[in-house]
Motif scaffolding. Sequence first.
Motif, short mmCIF file in Angstrom:
data_model
loop_
_atom_site.label_atom_id
_atom_site.label_comp_id
_atom_site.label_asym_id
_atom_site.label_seq_id
_atom_site.Cartn_x
_atom_site.Cartn_y
_atom_site.Cartn_z
N TYR A 214 0.83 -1.21 0.00
CA TYR A 214 0.00 0.00 0.00
C TYR A 214 0.86 1.25 0.00
CZ TYR A 214 -3.14 3.64 1.63
OH TYR A 214 -3.84 4.81 1.75
N ARG A 215 1.89 1.28 0.84
CA ARG A 215 2.76 2.47 0.88
C ARG A 215 3.46 2.69 -0.46
NH1 ARG A 215 0.42 5.53 4.23
NH2 ARG A 215 0.33 4.74 6.39
N ALA A 216 3.92 1.62 -1.08
CA ALA A 216 4.54 1.73 -2.40
C ALA A 216 3.52 2.17 -3.44
CB ALA A 216 5.17 0.41 -2.80
N CYS A 217 2.31 1.68 -3.31
CA CYS A 217 1.24 2.05 -4.25
C CYS A 217 0.96 3.55 -4.18
CB CYS A 217 -0.02 1.25 -3.93
SG CYS A 217 -1.37 1.50 -5.11
N ARG A 218 0.92 4.09 -2.99
CA ARG A 218 0.68 5.54 -2.85
C ARG A 218 1.86 6.35 -3.37
NH1 ARG A 218 -4.57 6.05 -3.02
NH2 ARG A 218 -5.67 5.21 -1.21
N GLN A 219 3.06 5.83 -3.22
CA GLN A 219 4.21 6.52 -3.80
C GLN A 219 4.12 6.55 -5.32
OE1 GLN A 219 8.08 5.26 -2.54
NE2 GLN A 219 7.89 6.14 -0.49
N LEU A 220 3.76 5.42 -5.90
CA LEU A 220 3.57 5.40 -7.36
C LEU A 220 2.45 6.33 -7.79
CD1 LEU A 220 3.89 1.55 -7.99
CD2 LEU A 220 5.57 3.31 -8.55
N GLU A 221 1.41 6.40 -6.99
CA GLU A 221 0.31 7.31 -7.31
C GLU A 221 0.80 8.76 -7.31
OE1 GLU A 221 -3.97 8.79 -5.41
OE2 GLU A 221 -2.85 7.14 -4.48
N ARG A 222 1.64 9.10 -6.34
CA ARG A 222 2.15 10.48 -6.32
C ARG A 222 3.05 10.76 -7.53
NH1 ARG A 222 2.17 9.29 -0.71
NH2 ARG A 222 4.30 8.50 -0.75
N VAL A 223 3.82 9.76 -7.96
CA VAL A 223 4.66 9.94 -9.15
C VAL A 223 3.80 10.20 -10.37
CG1 VAL A 223 6.25 8.77 -10.74
CG2 VAL A 223 6.61 8.62 -8.27
N TYR A 224 2.75 9.38 -10.55
CA TYR A 224 1.87 9.55 -11.69
C TYR A 224 1.09 10.86 -11.61
CZ TYR A 224 2.80 4.62 -12.62
OH TYR A 224 3.42 3.42 -12.89
#
Length: 514
Positions: A214-224
């Motif tokens: 989940y934490r990695a998913c939110r980081q990817l979301e911020r990148v996108y």
Amino acid sequence: MLYSWRPCCFPRSDNLHSIRYIQRGKSGIVRTAKKTASRNVIGVGSVVACLFISGCTTLADLQKPDMKIANIWHATLPHDGRTGDLVSWWSDSFDPSLTALITAAQAKNPSLETAEAEIGKARATLASAQASLFPGLGGSGSLTHSGTGGDKANRVAVATTASGSLDASWEIDLFGKTRQKSEAARFRVHERVADWHDARVSLAAEVADYYVQYRACRQLERVYTAELASQSETIQAMETAETSGFTSSADLALGRAGVASSASTLTAQRAECEILVKSLARLTGGDEPHVRNLLVKGKSGIPTPKTLKLSAVPADALRQRPDINALELEIAASLAEVGAAKADLYPSLSLGGSVTINSSKLMGTSLPWSFGPALSIPLFDGGLRRAAVGSATAAYDAAVAAYKSGVLDAVAEVETALVRIDGTRRRIGDSTVAARSYRAYFNAVDSNWKAGGASLLDREDARRLAQLAEVSLIEVRRDSVRYWIALYKALGGGWNANVVSPKALQQKSKENLL
């Protein structure tokens, strides 16, 4: 030297952690045998040997499992292979939100409730088996009013008859059948407790794994999200330039396609994050608002473990796994059932007695009684008892095979996790350099594009490479922590055999009150 074995100081608690046995040679010398890391065969040999209980039943034809375990790991050890005991390392290494989620899962997850129910079922089976070791006593009583109506010549006055009886029976366990059934049930209780510990370890690791994802998913979301915002600003500038004739319609179409593609990627990423929230809610009892509140309070970065101490000896690592402990106990229980089946081939002796009191106005009072032994000798049963021995022996062989498979799987899990940790550790450095370099390359191309020295297609290619490098770095960091979690689980997850289930604590409290 020939050896005979008998159990010594077998623990009666539900938390079987260590077993010691006494080994006696022909010379009569007694010495204590403990499981040590230097042995090639893990403690199953001792667990199996303890089932050779005194009596006429022989189990010499059954072979103990012979598993040779390496005394070193063949993969690269993290943290230089420092030895030590495992602990719940996420409590120190991760943020409090993860600790709270794991605590909620341990309290509300149905899988642990199922494991606790299995413990209760095994305890009931043990109580039933132990009851057969003691005499049984039953009683009955009756009170009857009787008489005859009709003509005066045939009429009989009402009479009262009272009777009461006590019946006692006891099957003497000559050849250990009942004792070994009881021992099998006792091993199964310990086995179910080990299964409960294994469920706790698996659940904690699963929650931690989803949390890291989940934490990695939110980081990817911020990148996108940041990339989409940058592209949107670029499109606005291009639309203004296109009306002035400084930008071609083809470049504008290309830019809009890039924005739409990034928006689609961002939407898919947000959906994945929501799925992970649902997964965490399922593991922690279904309270999704509480889960979301904990996730908001938690740290935004991917949690990184500090120091996980790893035992350098594979045999030690296997002893830290509750599932391997459960497989050992299943072998012991199966062997006890073989002994019980073989004991059933021999005669059985039982004692029985009864006392009856009858009281009647017509017959007076009588006190008949009886007492004596009864011998039951199996002469011909069509091979039924022999078939039971064969079935129990096959079950023992299956338990041995399952244990061997479990040991091989456990070693492979640890070795695989070690290789993956070492691989991701090496990749993180390269991925960091790649992400930094591709971002610098994009900035240079972007400046050149703004000055008119590069095409939009070149800029989009540079942007795509920079984004892929940043995404790859986040995924490598995520996978690195996930592999640490896999290693933690493969090493037994800090299993502490002294931890008891909540229901067991409640039961002990009731017993203390009584």
